[in-house]
Design an enzyme around this catalytic site. Sequence first.
Site, PDB file in Angstrom:
ATOM      1  N   GLY A  13      -2.818  -0.940   1.122  1.00 34.75           N
ATOM      2  CA  GLY A  13      -1.718  -1.128   0.179  1.00 34.75           C
ATOM      3  C   GLY A  13      -1.539   0.004  -0.814  1.00 34.75           C
ATOM      4  N   GLY A  15       0.050   3.069  -0.069  1.00 32.32           N
ATOM      5  CA  GLY A  15       1.189   3.935   0.200  1.00 32.32           C
ATOM      6  C   GLY A  15       1.045   4.812   1.429  1.00 32.32           C
ATOM      7  N   THR A  17       1.773   4.137   4.482  1.00 29.72           N
ATOM      8  CA  THR A  17       2.957   4.020   5.335  1.00 29.72           C
ATOM      9  C   THR A  17       4.099   4.855   4.772  1.00 29.72           C
ATOM     10  OG1 THR A  17       2.253   1.839   6.069  1.00 29.72           O
ATOM     11  CG2 THR A  17       4.580   2.394   6.379  1.00 29.72           C
ATOM     12  N   LYS A  33       1.116   3.757  15.014  1.00 30.92           N
ATOM     13  CA  LYS A  33       0.153   2.871  14.352  1.00 30.92           C
ATOM     14  C   LYS A  33      -0.596   2.188  15.489  1.00 30.92           C
ATOM     15  CE  LYS A  33      -1.170   0.073  10.813  1.00 30.92           C
ATOM     16  NZ  LYS A  33      -1.397   0.375   9.420  1.00 30.92           N
ATOM     17  N   GLY A 101      -3.808   4.871  10.253  1.00 31.02           N
ATOM     18  CA  GLY A 101      -4.847   3.860  10.369  1.00 31.02           C
ATOM     19  C   GLY A 101      -4.500   2.634   9.544  1.00 31.02           C
ATOM     20  N   GLY A 103      -5.894   0.212   6.432  1.00 26.58           N
ATOM     21  CA  GLY A 103      -6.861   0.187   5.340  1.00 26.58           C
ATOM     22  C   GLY A 103      -7.513   1.543   5.166  1.00 26.58           C
TER      23      GLY A 103
END
Length: 163
Positions: A13, A15, A17, A33, A101, A103
Amino acid sequence: MTEACVVTGTDTGIGKTWFAAALTQALDGYYWKPVQAGLEEETDSQAVARLGGISPARIIPEAYRLKTPASPHLSASLDCVSVAPERLSLPETDHPLVVEGAGGLLVPLTDRLLFADVFARWQIPVILCARTTLGTINHTPLSLEGLKHRALPALGGAFLGAG
């Protein structure tokens, strides 16, 4: 061989992406992904296409699409799926490939396989994304040590968010 890099992070969570979307667009590349856990909301592949204006033809389908939003090993177990390392081979492309990846480096894919193990097999440069919040001073060097321990080439780092 495909020019490729991995976008990973110190956490989930943070950033990755968003960063992967911008990098894929800047390189006029492909995005992959390998394992998506959680399908009820927008997937990371869908977000990259939307955020980066990336053509669906440049989004390579995930090797695993796991329904349960959890770490890949737990999601696979709950979804009754076995993650096979041989299905996690880099796809060949005619433009640069950005791999995201899930996490951080040490997120488990199975009881015996971590994302870092797969990245080490690929031996492609890694970009480490980190938060600009409390805890980054610890998480970032720990992740860099993980890269060094597996002889993974660190291409660089990106600090994401407001400090």
